[in-house]
Design a protein around this motif. Structure first.
Motif, PDB file in Angstrom:
ATOM      1  N   PRO A   4       0.958  -1.133   0.023  1.00 19.94           N
ATOM      2  CA  PRO A   4      -0.181  -0.038  -0.076  1.00 19.94           C
ATOM      3  C   PRO A   4       0.874   1.240  -0.004  1.00 19.94           C
ATOM      4  O   PRO A   4       1.991   1.560   0.730  1.00 19.94           O
ATOM      5  CB  PRO A   4      -0.751   0.071   1.368  1.00 19.94           C
ATOM      6  CG  PRO A   4      -0.743  -1.511   1.824  1.00 19.94           C
ATOM      7  CD  PRO A   4       0.720  -2.071   1.112  1.00 19.94           C
ATOM      8  N   VAL A   5       0.461   2.240  -0.764  1.00 19.93           N
ATOM      9  CA  VAL A   5       0.961   3.542  -0.781  1.00 19.93           C
ATOM     10  C   VAL A   5       0.151   4.615  -0.088  1.00 19.93           C
ATOM     11  O   VAL A   5      -1.020   4.636  -0.691  1.00 19.93           O
ATOM     12  CB  VAL A   5       1.381   4.061  -2.455  1.00 19.93           C
ATOM     13  CG1 VAL A   5       1.951   5.118  -2.502  1.00 19.93           C
ATOM     14  CG2 VAL A   5       2.210   2.853  -2.923  1.00 19.93           C
ATOM     15  N   PRO A   6       0.548   5.444   0.756  1.00 23.01           N
ATOM     16  CA  PRO A   6      -0.266   6.335   1.393  1.00 23.01           C
ATOM     17  C   PRO A   6      -0.516   7.471   0.616  1.00 23.01           C
ATOM     18  O   PRO A   6       0.466   7.879  -0.144  1.00 23.01           O
ATOM     19  CB  PRO A   6       0.415   6.596   2.746  1.00 23.01           C
ATOM     20  CG  PRO A   6       1.876   6.469   2.365  1.00 23.01           C
ATOM     21  CD  PRO A   6       2.012   5.323   1.540  1.00 23.01           C
TER      22      PRO A   6
END
Length: 136
Positions: free
Chosen positions: A126-128
């Motif tokens: 996941p990438v914020p």
């Protein structure tokens, strides 16, 4: 068992003159204990590169394209597997992996058969999506 002489002839028919995406196969010769030597010209480079293809008893019994034993002793199937394997290496414009080596006659060559190591995972973490806050 695929014989060395017939494998060399089949590989020459399969690769010599073959236009890969970013390279062209020029010729295939017997490099003795080093294996088969495939000379390719990549792009506009003046000097062709020499690739080493293993030609020992074990590698002549394997399908290079999937790195598994050949289902039958078929020299054409072996040569086609090597061409597919070379296409995987050459169609990106660069060799994905390999080791430079100097042959006994002084020829600089590349052995692209070295394993790249463990495979990368087939997912992306996941990438914020929030803007980072400045420090302090």
């Amino acid at each position: 068992m695929v014989g060395r002489d017939e494998a060399l002839e089949a590989l020459h028919r399969e690769v010599a003159g073959h236009a890969f995406e970013y390279a062209t196969g020029l010729d295939v010769t017997d490099g003795g204990p080093a294996g088969f030597l495939v000379r390719v010209r990549a792009g506009q480079r003046l000097q062709p590169a020499t690739l080493v293809v293993a030609a020992d008893e074990q590698s002549l019994a394997r399908d290079h394209s999937v790195d598994e034993p050949l289902p039958v002793d078929d020299v054409e199937m072996w040569a086609c597997g090597v061409r597919i394997w070379l296409a995987e290496q050459l169609d990106t414009g660069v060799l994905r992996w390999g080791r430079r080596l100097t042959l006994p006659d002084g020829t600089a060559a590349i052995d692209p058969s070295i394993r790249p190591g463990p495979a990368s995972p087939w997912w992306v973490s996941p990438v914020p999506l929030v803007r980072p806050t400045p420090p302090g």
